[in-house]
Design a protein around this motif. Sequence first.
Motif, PDB file in Angstrom:
ATOM      1  N   GLY A 280      24.623  44.770  47.934  1.00 52.79           N
ATOM      2  CA  GLY A 280      25.355  44.828  46.761  1.00 52.79           C
ATOM      3  C   GLY A 280      26.436  43.814  46.850  1.00 52.79           C
ATOM      4  O   GLY A 280      26.969  43.679  47.673  1.00 52.79           O
ATOM      5  N   VAL A 281      26.694  43.074  45.415  1.00 54.04           N
ATOM      6  CA  VAL A 281      27.779  42.079  45.329  1.00 54.04           C
ATOM      7  C   VAL A 281      28.996  42.676  44.891  1.00 54.04           C
ATOM      8  O   VAL A 281      28.907  43.283  43.709  1.00 54.04           O
ATOM      9  CB  VAL A 281      27.042  40.874  44.699  1.00 54.04           C
ATOM     10  CG1 VAL A 281      28.485  39.909  44.576  1.00 54.04           C
ATOM     11  CG2 VAL A 281      26.113  39.968  45.605  1.00 54.04           C
ATOM     12  N   LYS A 282      30.184  42.943  45.598  1.00 53.53           N
ATOM     13  CA  LYS A 282      31.270  43.730  45.225  1.00 53.53           C
ATOM     14  C   LYS A 282      32.154  42.849  44.558  1.00 53.53           C
ATOM     15  O   LYS A 282      33.367  43.533  44.156  1.00 53.53           O
ATOM     16  CB  LYS A 282      31.747  44.241  46.238  1.00 53.53           C
ATOM     17  CG  LYS A 282      30.829  45.263  47.057  1.00 53.53           C
ATOM     18  CD  LYS A 282      31.176  46.114  48.286  1.00 53.53           C
ATOM     19  CE  LYS A 282      30.320  47.261  48.943  1.00 53.53           C
ATOM     20  NZ  LYS A 282      30.955  48.134  49.714  1.00 53.53           N
ATOM     21  N   ASN A 283      32.222  41.550  44.589  1.00 51.88           N
ATOM     22  CA  ASN A 283      33.498  40.763  44.122  1.00 51.88           C
ATOM     23  C   ASN A 283      33.072  40.156  43.040  1.00 51.88           C
ATOM     24  O   ASN A 283      34.030  39.064  42.646  1.00 51.88           O
ATOM     25  CB  ASN A 283      33.935  39.646  45.289  1.00 51.88           C
ATOM     26  CG  ASN A 283      33.984  40.338  46.595  1.00 51.88           C
ATOM     27  OD1 ASN A 283      34.869  41.498  46.499  1.00 51.88           O
ATOM     28  ND2 ASN A 283      33.826  39.912  47.968  1.00 51.88           N
ATOM     29  N   LEU A 284      32.270  40.682  41.812  1.00 48.69           N
ATOM     30  CA  LEU A 284      32.134  40.056  40.796  1.00 48.69           C
ATOM     31  C   LEU A 284      33.409  40.014  39.867  1.00 48.69           C
ATOM     32  O   LEU A 284      33.604  39.140  38.913  1.00 48.69           O
ATOM     33  CB  LEU A 284      30.911  40.743  39.895  1.00 48.69           C
ATOM     34  CG  LEU A 284      29.634  40.422  40.822  1.00 48.69           C
ATOM     35  CD1 LEU A 284      28.630  41.250  40.109  1.00 48.69           C
ATOM     36  CD2 LEU A 284      29.150  39.005  40.404  1.00 48.69           C
ATOM     37  N   LEU A 285      34.392  41.105  40.035  1.00 46.28           N
ATOM     38  CA  LEU A 285      35.618  40.931  39.335  1.00 46.28           C
ATOM     39  C   LEU A 285      36.319  39.670  39.271  1.00 46.28           C
ATOM     40  O   LEU A 285      36.904  39.406  38.500  1.00 46.28           O
ATOM     41  CB  LEU A 285      36.272  42.058  39.807  1.00 46.28           C
ATOM     42  CG  LEU A 285      37.680  42.507  38.863  1.00 46.28           C
ATOM     43  CD1 LEU A 285      37.366  42.652  37.390  1.00 46.28           C
ATOM     44  CD2 LEU A 285      38.585  43.607  39.391  1.00 46.28           C
TER      45      LEU A 285
END
Lengths: 357, 357
Positions: A280-285
Amino acid sequence: MGGDGGVALPTVVESREWYLAAYAPENVPTSDHLKLRSVTVSLEYDSIADQHVALQLLMISVDPYLRSTITGRDGDLYLPRPPLNKVITGFGIGRVVRSKNKNFSEGDIVISPFSPIAEYFIVPSEFLRKIDLTANIPLPNHLSCLGVPGFTAWLAIEVIGNPSTPGSNVFISAAAGGVGMFAGQLAKLKGCRVIGSTGSDEKVQLLKDEFGYDDGFNYHKESDFDAALAKYFPNGIDLYLDNVGGKMLDAVLNHVNTGARIVISGMMSQYNKIPAEREGVKNLLNMVGKGVKMEGFLCGSYLNQFGEFAQQMEKYMKEEKIKPKHKINHGIESFLDSFGSLFSSSNLGKVIVQVAT
Amino acid sequence: MGGDGGVALPTVVESREWYLAAYAPENVPTSDHLKLRSVTVSLEYDSIADQHVALQLLMISVDPYLRSTITGRDGDLYLPRPPLNKVITGFGIGRVVRSKNKNFSEGDIVISPFSPIAEYFIVPSEFLRKIDLTANIPLPNHLSCLGVPGFTAWLAIEVIGNPSTPGSNVFISAAAGGVGMFAGQLAKLKGCRVIGSTGSDEKVQLLKDEFGYDDGFNYHKESDFDAALAKYFPNGIDLYLDNVGGKMLDAVLNHVNTGARIVISGMMSQYNKIPAEREGVKNLLNMVGKGVKMEGFLCGSYLNQFGEFAQQMEKYMKEEKIKPKHKINHGIESFLDSFGSLFSSSNLGKVIVQVAT
């Protein structure tokens, strides 16, 4: 020569071909999934349908996208799912051995974008493109710089990513791979500062010595991608060409500059995982605060720009501004190992199987 | 009136203000982090610097972005980190009570984009914008349709997402929130089919009855977002305005059409988590096969288009094509609860604190 049936070949040939025996939902496909068999192909002139040609396969491009088509599930790259027990296809180069289209003659060498991975086969002629042998371009180049990897790299750098400011900081993952090697060279030609990640020290050297990258690192040796990117990008990343996805993409999102672009051409690190087990990619924010644009693409959607690409790339090749590197394996039987090698960081150059000469 | 000091107010006032007592790295901020105190503000004319004005705060917009600024870490939205023990700021409306700028007179009502959340304060006049009271626009509208949420929605739909085909399938999360309610109405005005997700049945009703959404669902009642989206988008999603991130974004990536756009204006579901605990998005590979563009933005980067926005939005409001809905809480002391309510799905409408009249 011509459409009269030819003389050199028998009218029936034995042809080995790779077929899909079972879908491979995860892990690197093996001989449980892709199997070689021998079939009989009739080359008798009358048995070939109108507007079809019989080809002898000379070489086939070994590309990661194939992985996504044989999972047995929908999604992934949304490419058509090949049927079981049928020969699989790829981007190949063949020699015309029988022709029922007046535009193709026996002996012509052609690009066959949906080529069965088989020694001999008959295909509709509409998708074939004749190679101009007088241009003296080595055949493998048609599968690398002038083929799918080169076109993908060109779209990523020239069309979609398009770093307009010289000195832009460009990061490329799978940087020595089929796409990465050309993307890095194209970005350098645009005046960018280009850093690559790849899977061995030998390939890091290749990035710098042969492809003109400013620097590179072996991701197997970096336990902390964030720290590695901080080191190589003290001024942040303006363009990331993502060929791997997962943790590297997540780390890049911590180093993007305002207005950065992320171009996704593939995700090597994710192809062998089922969707639920992908990283999962968590830093899209971070895309919000930095105004980041992220775009995925398949080159099939940009075929109208292929001519422009080929013209520019041939020019670069003549000027020796773009250099390809090929890993050529010999014999159709080497296809499965060649395919598996894409996922093991073991190749130096674009992987091609030479089937005949 | 004028720069002569006025008469109605004493020269010194008690002013309650919200200050940041401690950073809140995760969870919904509480009274441990945001505290109310009373300070003394001198309104004496000679004590006010040139080109500054003293304002009485009338109302303040309660916006999710504030959450990202008080985590004590960098990243998130990359907005400046407010210092500890200082008053926090927001987008507010104030009444000029003293002015040392000839363009502002006592009694003027002004928009103050970096307004201390305090009953009285003195600010530089350069960022203030006078409200034309003759236009008869209710004051709260300046914090909703004509404020940050309206501008964000307009940028998402008209500029960045820009669904050009009538009938495009548009999905909006946090659909009844400050941004979502206007985005949905703007997308309907462009002829799109618009579906929203929100956090209560009452708000689903609001989407349909007041904001013109074609349909909507309560995400708390959907155990499987994938199934919900399959139901509401049998023809796939062309534009997703993401206000929540996490699992909903991941599910949307399974339903995107070729060439779909995802516009990220915020991630409500992620603000209260530290980055390592955020929900990883696993389906980004789908962006390749579907040629999806994803873009994050902050409206601060588009201030040059504010005039165009305000003109279009005022026109829509006059024509009653855009309707705001406000949840107005009273008294500066209600700010903390109002802020917390953003994360509990409990509001109907854009949350505003009315501090004075």
